[in-house]
Design a protein around this motif. Structure first.
Motif, short mmCIF file in Angstrom:
data_model
loop_
_atom_site.label_atom_id
_atom_site.label_comp_id
_atom_site.label_asym_id
_atom_site.label_seq_id
_atom_site.Cartn_x
_atom_site.Cartn_y
_atom_site.Cartn_z
N PRO A 76 0.81 -1.22 0.00
CA PRO A 76 0.00 0.00 0.00
C PRO A 76 0.85 1.28 0.00
O PRO A 76 1.85 1.37 0.71
CB PRO A 76 -0.81 -0.12 1.30
CG PRO A 76 -0.84 -1.58 1.58
CD PRO A 76 0.49 -2.11 1.12
N LEU A 77 0.42 2.22 -0.82
CA LEU A 77 1.08 3.52 -0.93
C LEU A 77 0.07 4.61 -0.59
O LEU A 77 -1.03 4.63 -1.15
CB LEU A 77 1.59 3.71 -2.37
CG LEU A 77 2.11 5.09 -2.73
CD1 LEU A 77 3.39 5.41 -1.95
CD2 LEU A 77 2.39 5.20 -4.24
N LEU A 93 -5.48 8.36 -6.41
CA LEU A 93 -5.97 6.98 -6.27
C LEU A 93 -5.94 6.28 -7.62
O LEU A 93 -5.56 5.12 -7.74
CB LEU A 93 -7.38 6.97 -5.67
CG LEU A 93 -7.48 7.50 -4.24
CD1 LEU A 93 -8.94 7.64 -3.82
CD2 LEU A 93 -6.73 6.61 -3.25
N ALA A 97 -2.26 5.11 -5.93
CA ALA A 97 -2.18 5.21 -4.48
C ALA A 97 -3.32 4.39 -3.87
O ALA A 97 -4.41 4.30 -4.44
CB ALA A 97 -2.28 6.66 -4.03
N GLU A 98 -3.03 3.77 -2.72
CA GLU A 98 -4.07 3.02 -2.00
C GLU A 98 -4.89 3.98 -1.13
O GLU A 98 -6.08 3.78 -0.93
CB GLU A 98 -3.38 1.97 -1.14
CG GLU A 98 -4.26 1.21 -0.18
CD GLU A 98 -5.04 0.11 -0.85
OE1 GLU A 98 -4.82 -0.14 -2.04
OE2 GLU A 98 -5.89 -0.50 -0.17
N LYS A 99 -4.22 5.01 -0.61
CA LYS A 99 -4.88 5.97 0.28
C LYS A 99 -4.35 7.37 -0.02
O LYS A 99 -3.26 7.53 -0.57
CB LYS A 99 -4.57 5.67 1.76
CG LYS A 99 -4.68 4.22 2.15
CD LYS A 99 -4.22 4.01 3.59
CE LYS A 99 -3.77 2.58 3.81
NZ LYS A 99 -3.31 2.28 5.16
N GLN A 123 -11.63 3.70 3.96
CA GLN A 123 -10.31 3.04 3.99
C GLN A 123 -9.28 3.80 3.17
O GLN A 123 -8.08 3.60 3.34
CB GLN A 123 -10.42 1.59 3.53
CG GLN A 123 -10.45 1.37 2.02
CD GLN A 123 -11.74 1.80 1.35
OE1 GLN A 123 -12.78 1.93 2.01
NE2 GLN A 123 -11.69 2.03 0.06
N GLY A 174 -10.49 6.93 7.82
CA GLY A 174 -10.27 5.53 8.16
C GLY A 174 -9.02 5.29 8.99
O GLY A 174 -8.86 4.22 9.59
N GLU A 175 -8.13 6.28 9.01
CA GLU A 175 -6.93 6.19 9.85
C GLU A 175 -6.55 7.61 10.26
O GLU A 175 -6.85 8.58 9.55
CB GLU A 175 -5.74 5.58 9.08
CG GLU A 175 -5.89 4.11 8.80
CD GLU A 175 -4.65 3.52 8.12
OE1 GLU A 175 -4.10 2.57 8.66
OE2 GLU A 175 -4.24 4.03 7.06
N PRO A 203 -11.60 4.95 17.35
CA PRO A 203 -11.92 3.58 16.94
C PRO A 203 -11.30 3.13 15.62
O PRO A 203 -11.70 2.11 15.07
CB PRO A 203 -13.45 3.61 16.84
CG PRO A 203 -13.76 5.01 16.45
CD PRO A 203 -12.71 5.88 17.09
N VAL A 204 -10.36 3.89 15.08
CA VAL A 204 -9.67 3.49 13.84
C VAL A 204 -8.17 3.48 14.13
O VAL A 204 -7.73 4.02 15.15
CB VAL A 204 -9.99 4.44 12.66
CG1 VAL A 204 -11.49 4.48 12.38
CG2 VAL A 204 -9.44 5.83 12.91
N PRO A 205 -7.36 2.90 13.24
CA PRO A 205 -5.92 2.84 13.50
C PRO A 205 -5.28 4.22 13.67
O PRO A 205 -5.65 5.19 12.99
CB PRO A 205 -5.38 2.14 12.24
CG PRO A 205 -6.51 1.31 11.76
CD PRO A 205 -7.75 2.11 12.05
N VAL A 206 -4.33 4.28 14.61
CA VAL A 206 -3.57 5.49 14.88
C VAL A 206 -2.12 5.25 14.46
O VAL A 206 -1.52 4.23 14.82
CB VAL A 206 -3.63 5.86 16.38
CG1 VAL A 206 -2.68 7.01 16.69
CG2 VAL A 206 -5.06 6.21 16.79
N LYS B 116 -11.10 -2.38 16.37
CA LYS B 116 -10.94 -1.26 15.43
C LYS B 116 -11.44 -1.72 14.07
O LYS B 116 -10.97 -2.72 13.53
CB LYS B 116 -9.49 -0.82 15.37
CG LYS B 116 -9.05 -0.14 16.66
CD LYS B 116 -7.78 0.65 16.51
CE LYS B 116 -7.49 1.38 17.83
NZ LYS B 116 -6.37 2.32 17.71
N VAL B 149 -8.14 -4.92 4.21
CA VAL B 149 -8.86 -3.67 4.49
C VAL B 149 -10.34 -4.00 4.40
O VAL B 149 -10.88 -4.14 3.30
CB VAL B 149 -8.55 -2.56 3.46
CG1 VAL B 149 -9.32 -1.30 3.80
CG2 VAL B 149 -7.06 -2.25 3.40
N LYS B 190 -1.94 -5.95 -3.17
CA LYS B 190 -1.21 -5.05 -2.26
C LYS B 190 -0.45 -5.82 -1.20
O LYS B 190 -0.06 -5.25 -0.19
CB LYS B 190 -2.21 -4.09 -1.59
CG LYS B 190 -2.86 -3.10 -2.53
CD LYS B 190 -1.88 -2.02 -2.96
CE LYS B 190 -2.47 -1.17 -4.07
NZ LYS B 190 -1.52 -0.17 -4.56
#
Lengths: 259, 208
Positions: A76-77, A93, A97-99, A123, A174-175, A203-206, B116, B149, B190
C-alpha cells in the motif's frame, strides 16, 4: 493476529526525494520509485509519499511518480501533501495510491473528509494531524492544539487534537496520522502521552509520526503509546537501521510484525 | 501467448491495482463491464473495495450478476477479491440485510464491537486442509501475512469451502475454494511477494 506496521515516509519535491529535518532544511536523497522498491524489498509494510511541491506543474510530476511506483511496488502507498479536493484524491488513487492523506485542507474544509469517504470509502482517507502541546495548568491533563501550514508558517487553529481526530473519524477518516510538532526532528522519541490519548479514544488505526530516532522509540510508540503503526523517515533514510533490524527488535519485545 | 483474464469493471476503486499486479506477473487482462465478454472468458477476476450493497447494485445494473453466476457454474476459473469474495455469499448484513449472488452459502457480517473497524493491515492466513498442496497456494507458507482492508467478513455455512482463516477478534474465512472458484478477503495486489505469488499461481492455474 494483526501486525503492527512500519511505514517509511518519503518527502518528494518535483519528483525527487528529499529528507526534511524538522520540516525545513532539505537534502536530496534520490529517486522515489527506486527508493520505494528498495523499501518494499527491505520489508516495509506500507509507504508514504509526502508531496512538498509548491506548484501545480510539479504536482503533475507527482502523479507520474505514483504511476511508475504502482507499476512495480505492490504494497500500500499513501500520498499526502497538496490534496485539497476530491478531484485531487481521485487523481492520486487512480494513479495507483491506495490511500490519500489530508491535513490543512481538511481543517479548512472538514466536509472534504466526508466527500472523499463517500466517494472512495473510509479506507482510502487518512486524516493527518499536526499537534503541539498546549500550556496546561499544573495537575491538569495535557492538551494538544492542532496546527496547519506546518511547513513554513505554522498556524494554530484553536482546535483540540483529540477532538479533531474524533470528528475526523466521525466524518469518515479511516486512519489517523498524528505528528507531534514538539517531537518532530528531535529524534528523542514520539510524544507517548499524545499517542495514548488518541489510541484510547479513536476507533480506527492510529499512526505515530514525528520524533523517532531509534528502534526503542518505535517500540515505545507501538507498545506504550498503543499506536497501530509507526511512520518513520530519518531512522531509515540514512541507513542507520534497516527495517529488518527494527522488526527483529520489535519481535524480541513482543510486538507482532510481518516478515 | 497466454489467454486473456477478464477483469470485471463495475467501478471498484482497486480495479487498476489488480490489473497492474496481474500484468506484473505475466497475465494478459481484458477489463470490461460487458456481460457478454464473460461468455468466452478463460478466467475471470472480480475485484472489490467498498460495500456489498453498492457492489450488488452495480453488478445488477450492468447485467453482470447473472453472467457471473453463469460463469462460475460453467467452471470457468474465477477469483473474487475482498468485496468480490463477499458478494459470492447468500446475503449481507451491510447497510441492511440484502441478497448477494448466492454462489456459496453464507452471510456477510460486520466485525464485533470493540475492535478497530475497518481491520487495516497485515494479518496471517492459516491455510486450511483443503488448500494445502493446492496450486493456488503453491510457494505460500502457512501463516503468511496478507494485506486486509475490510469492515465485514464472510461467515460461510459450509466448512468444506474454507481454504484459509484469519483471526481478528473472531476467526473468519479469508479464502475459499470450490472446484475452479477461488476467493480471498485480503488484497493480493497489495500484499507484497506473497500476494504476487498467489496471483502468479492463479494465472498459471487458470490458464493451464
Amino acid at each position: 493476529m494483526l501486525k503492527r506496521r512500519i511505514i517509511p515516509c518519503l518527502d518528494v519535491k518535483a519528483g525527487r526525494v528529499v529528507k526534511g529535518i524538522a520540516f525545513l532544511a532539505h537534502r536530496d536523497a534520490g529517486d522515489p520509485v527506486a527508493l520505494a522498491a528498495a523499501y518494499d524489498a527491505a520489508g516495509a509494510d506500507e509507504l508514504v509519499f509526502y508531496d512538498i511541491t509548491a506548484s501545480s506543474d510539479e504536482r503533475a510530476i507527482m502523479v507520474e511518480v505514483v504511476e511508475r511506483t504502482a507499476a512495480q511496488v505492490f504494497i500500500p502507498l499513501t500520498v499526502g501533501g497538496g490534496i485539497r479536493t476530491v478531484d485531487d484524491m481521485y487523481r492520486m488513487l487512480r494513479a495507483g495510491a491506495e490511500k490519500v492523506s489530508v491535513n490543512t485542507a481538511a481543517v479548512l474544509n472538514p466536509a472534504l473528509i466526508e466527500e472523499g469517504a463517500r466517494r472512495f470509502g473510509s479506507q482510502c482517507i487518512v486524516l493527518s494531524i499536526d499537534a503541539r502541546r498546549a500550556a496546561a495548568e499544573a495537575g491538569a491533563p495535557p492538551r494538544w492544539d492542532v496546527f496547519t501550514h506546518t511547513g513554513r508558517d505554522p498556524r494554530p487553529t484553536g482546535r483540540d487534537a483529540i477532538a479533531w481526530a474524533r470528528e475526523g473519524v466521525e466524518r469518515g477518516a479511516g486512519e489517523i496520522v498524528i505528528n507531534s510538532m514538539d517531537a518532530d526532528g528531535t529524534r528523542d522519541g514520539y510524544d507517548i502521552a499524545l499517542l495514548r490519548a488518541l489510541a484510547e479514544t479513536i476507533p480506527v488505526p492510529v499512526i505515530a509520526s514525528g520524533g523517532a530516532g531509534t528502534p526503542a522509540h518505535l517500540l515505545a510508540g507501538l507498545r506504550d503509546g498503543g499506536a497501530d503503526a509507526v511512520l518513520a523517515a530519518s531512522i531509515f533514510h540514512f541507513g542507520e537501521y534497516t527495517i529488518a533490524e527494527v522488526k527483529r527488535y520489535l519481535d524480541a519485545h513482543g510486538v507482532p510484525v510481518r516478515w | 501467448m497466454t489467454a486473456e483474464i477478464v477483469v470485471i469493471d463495475y467501478g471498484a476503486g482497486n480495479l487498476r491495482s489488480v490489473v497492474r499486479a496481474l500484468t506484473h506477473v505475466g497475465g494478459r487482462t481484458l477489463v470490461t463491464s460487458d456481460p457478454a465478454a464473460l461468455h468466452g472468458a478463460t478466467a475471470v477476476v472480480l475485484p472489490g473495495v467498498g460495500a456489498t450493497r453498492d457492489t450488488m447494485d452495480s453488478l445488477q445494473r450492468l447485467g453482470l450478476a447473472e453472467a457471473i453466476r453463469d460463469t462460475i457454474a460453467r467452471g470457468v476459473p474465477f477469483l473474487g477479491i475482498c468485496v468480490g469474495m463477499q458478494v459470492l455469499c447468500t446475503s449481507s448484513e451491510e447497510f441492511g440485510s440484502h441478497a448477494c449472488l448466492g454462489v456459496v452459502p453464507g452471510v456477510v457480517r460486520r466485525f464485533a464491537d470493540g475492535l478497530k473497524v475497518p481491520q487495516i493491515g497485515w494479518n496471517q492466513v492459516d491455510v486450511a486442509t483443503i488448500a494445502q498442496g493446492h496450486p493456488l497456494f503453491a510457494g505460500i507458507p502457512d501463516g503468511a501475512d496478507f494485506y486486509f482492508v475490510h469492515s465485514y467478513h464472510c461467515d460461510l455455512a459450509e466448512q468444506a469451502l474454507i481454504a484459509g482463516t484469519t483471526d481478528y477478534g473472531v476467526r473468519f474465512p479469508s479464502a475459499l475454494l470450490r472446484d475452479r472458484l477461488a476467493a480471498v478477503q485480503f488484497h493480493p495486489e497489495k500484499s507484497g511477494r506473497h500476494g504476487l505469488q498467489l496471483l502468479t499461481n492463479f494465472v498459471a492455474w487458470a490458464t493451464a
